[in-house]
Scaffold this active site. Structure first.
Site, short mmCIF file in Angstrom:
data_model
loop_
_atom_site.label_atom_id
_atom_site.label_comp_id
_atom_site.label_asym_id
_atom_site.label_seq_id
_atom_site.Cartn_x
_atom_site.Cartn_y
_atom_site.Cartn_z
N GLU A 5 0.83 -1.21 0.00
CA GLU A 5 0.00 0.00 0.00
C GLU A 5 0.87 1.26 0.00
OE1 GLU A 5 -2.47 0.21 3.45
OE2 GLU A 5 -3.03 2.29 3.11
N ASP A 47 -4.49 -1.09 9.76
CA ASP A 47 -5.58 -0.24 10.22
C ASP A 47 -6.79 -0.46 9.30
OD1 ASP A 47 -4.02 2.78 8.85
OD2 ASP A 47 -4.93 1.07 7.84
N ASP A 76 -8.13 1.38 6.89
CA ASP A 76 -7.88 1.63 5.47
C ASP A 76 -7.13 0.48 4.83
OD1 ASP A 76 -7.47 5.26 5.58
OD2 ASP A 76 -9.22 4.00 5.24
N ASP A 103 -1.29 -1.59 5.54
CA ASP A 103 -1.22 -1.05 6.89
C ASP A 103 -2.17 -1.82 7.81
OD1 ASP A 103 -0.84 2.47 6.00
OD2 ASP A 103 0.58 0.82 6.05
#
Length: 645
Positions: free
Chosen positions: A430, A505, A507, A503
């Site tokens: 990402e 998280d 997102d 990541d």
């Protein structure tokens, strides 16, 4: 709306003296874990080394006492001044040990070069020590003063007269209120001390460990050339030419001087170990870049002058430096580092100064030693041919794996050297920032990196034409090389591990879901064949008890913390939350996420007998009809404790 709180001048705190250090030790020593604890030792040792570097000391003694936490550092330098400071009205020794930004290294009159120019080293050690005793030999007398947590508890007193010699002795015990553990690691100290003697050929350092009775004396008259020998031996590789190139300069512009040496070996990559004023710069900086510039330009000039290059053989800077092992130590009167821990040099003038210091001399060396030059050039041509052969092999794989027999790999793909799909891995990452860290931390032989830009197209809601026209999804398909949809041929897959690295998280999970949707709809044989994985990068780093743990999420973090507290309730625990993969240093990303021996991967699979449920889940959660998603959210809302937005 939050209740308005008063905010007046009375709310502004002013930290006096050494209070800022005890309040925020990480700002001064990088943290309160193992590295920060040992940084106290380096600060005192570096002050003693500065005396030696500037010609005032020849020996340093370092003692690790029986308690395993108290350290004594002595030198035979000039001794810290003990006369009264003209404005502070206390001894200069007390000013240095109790005042930030106080020292004799600012104007260059007392020290030409030094490792510490901020004037905070000794005072920081004093502030973070349970006790510190300073002894100074000057003017035929021995002076002593004792401190507790940065505060003097005795006045400076003369304890002996008719004392021969000069020097400074600092004995300190790290404060257990600050550090998670105060146990000093003898092996770490020994390694650091030996390096100091490589960088100062005239210096002798004696280390004593009272707990084990060990006594070691370090002295390397050969200086950095001896250090280079050690690095080559540690690399377990063979030299291409026997004699290294060595330069010691003392008359550079702007008060700079440098010493460096390097040699080419059969190692698969370059290795540069750098220092500034004897301080290791682990993250490199402008002096390292100057070394790279000078080597590359000198070798290229030599090859062009003697017409040693081969037609159609494009020699890159990486080819020139492949296998080079180097040591560079820059002496600078005003070095600018990143942070107090001094791990990267920022001075822009250092780059051209270092490059100019040896570039011409290195070309002359090559001309004067034709057999050595021939061996170096042969090593470089070998690297260039190997790179081109690897690239040709990859291109051959492209031709064989593409339906049209002309597969163009994405420009952002950093491919691996191996052409064996069974050992090759593709990390779909990402963002460019995370991609940059992954490229530096990967194993270039078997791991390829493909960074993506933002969130990709939802393949469940788009037509096939739009999916195949989408740049990011098209890049993934091109990199894999096995085709998509009805044209997919698993036998042409270029990587047998396709890892989604996002990541840790919300997102990142969303992007991973979008990619899984694409793979499920257009490349499902890869999932059925067990080729698709999801990486598990940590969200938290936990440091305590001289150890580091990596936690995947908040729950994992809380388990680690409880386990540490159960073992030692008073242990100080440091927790760091990573904002994203791009924030991780390449070495950290490799250790936690890329290294096959340490990483955690989830293999994507469709359990037997759940194909209908899987189909419905993809359609409901990712399809155009929002009603199923609304029902799912309402059904699950009561179970949500924390929502990461």
């Amino acid at each position: 709306m939050a209740e308005v709180q008063s905010y007046t001048g009375a709310d502004i705190q002013v930290l006096e003296g050494l209070e800022p250090v005890r309040k925020r030790p990480g700002m001064y020593i990088g943290g309160t874990g193992k590295a920060g604890l040992h940084h106290l030792v380096w600060e005192i040792v570096d002050n003693a080394v500065d005396e030696a570097t500037n010609g005032y000391a020849t020996q340093i003694d370092v003692v690790l006492h029986k308690d395993g936490t108290t350290v004594t550092v002595s030198d035979n330098g000039r001794g810290i001044p003990v006369d009264k400071h003209p404005t502070k009205k206390v001894s200069a020794l007390e000013v240095i040990l109790t005042t930030l930004h106080a020292g004799g290294k600012f104007d260059g009159s007392s020290y030409v070069t030094s490792g510490g120019l901020h004037g905070v080293g000794s005072s920081v050690v004093n502030a973070l020590s349970e006790t510190l005793v300073a002894q100074v030999k000057r003017d035929g007398a021995l002076y002593e003063q004792t401190y507790q947590r940065g505060v003097p508890v005795t006045k400076l007193k003369k304890v002996r007269s008719n004392v021969r010699g000069t020097g400074t002795t600092i004995t300190f015990t790290p404060d257990p209120e600050i550090f998670a553990t105060t146990d000093i690691d003898a092996e770490t100290i020994k390694e650091n001390l030996e390096v100091k003697t490589y960088l100062n050929g005239a210096l002798r350092i004696v280390f004593k460990n009272e707990g084990t009775g060990e006594r070691i004396e370090y002295h390397h008259e050969g200086g950095i050339t001896e250090y280079l020998d050690k690095l080559v031996a540690d690399a377990e590789t063979r030299r291409v030419h026997p004699d290294p190139f060595v330069v010691r300069q003392s008359d550079l512009d702007d008060g700079l001087r440098t010493e460096l040496c390097f040699v080419w070996t059969e190692a698969p990559r370059e290795s540069i170990t750098s220092f500034v004023n004897g301080i290791p710069t682990r993250d490199g900086g402008t002096h390292e870049q100057g070394l790279k510039d000078g080597v590359t330009k000198a070798v290229r000039n030599y090859i062009e002058t003697h017409d040693l290059g081969q037609k159609k053989l494009d020699i890159t800077a990486d080819d020139v430096r492949e296998g080079m092992i180097a040591v560079v130590n820059l002496y600078h009167v005003d070095p600018q580092f990143q942070g107090q821990t001094k791990e990267k040099l920022n001075n822009p003038e250092a780059r051209s100064a270092v490059s100019g210091a040896f570039r011409t001399e290195f070309e002359q060396f090559l001309n004067a030693h034709p057999s050595t030059a021939e061996a170096i050039v042969a090593r470089i041509l070998q690297a260039a041919r190997a790179r081109q052969a690897s690239r040709a092999a990859v291109q051959n794989v492209r031709r064989k794996s593409a339906v049209s027999h002309r597969l163009n790999l994405p420009g952002k793909l950093s491919d691996c050297a191996s052409t064996d799909p069974t050992e090759s891995e593709l990390f779909v990452v990402e963002g460019d920032s995370a991609g940059g860290s992954a490229k530096q931390g990967r194993d270039r032989k078997t791991q390829a990196i493909l960074p993506l830009r933002g969130k990709v197209l939802n393949a469940e809601q788009a037509t096939k034409a739009k999916v195949l026209a989408n740049a990011e999804l098209s890049n993934i398909a091109d990199a894999l090389g096995c085709g998509v949809g009805e044209d997919l041929d698993v036998s042409k897959l270029r990587y047998h591990k396709v890892v989604l690295l996002m990541d840790a998280d919300a997102d990142g999970l969303h992007i991973a879901t979008l990619l899984l949707t694409f793979l499920y709809r257009y490349m499902r044989p890869l999932i059925d064949g067990g080729y698709v994985y999801i990486a598990q990068p940590p969200l938290f780093r936990v440091d305590a008890l001289k150890e580091t743990w990596w936690a995947l999420d908040e729950a994992d973090r809380d388990k680690v913390v409880r386990r540490i507290q159960k073992k030692n309730p008073r242990t100080q625990i440091e927790v760091q939350r990573f904002k994203g993969l791009g924030e991780m240093m390449p070495a950290t990303l490799r250790e936690t996420t890329l290294d096959p021996d340490k990483r955690r991967l989830l293999q994507v699979a469709i359990p037997e007998g759940t194909l209908i449920e899987t189909e419905n889940a993809i359609s409901d959660l990712m399809g155009k009809d929002a009603a199923p998603r609304f029902r799912f959210i309402m059904d699950q809302a009561a179970t949500v404790q924390d929502l990461d937005v």
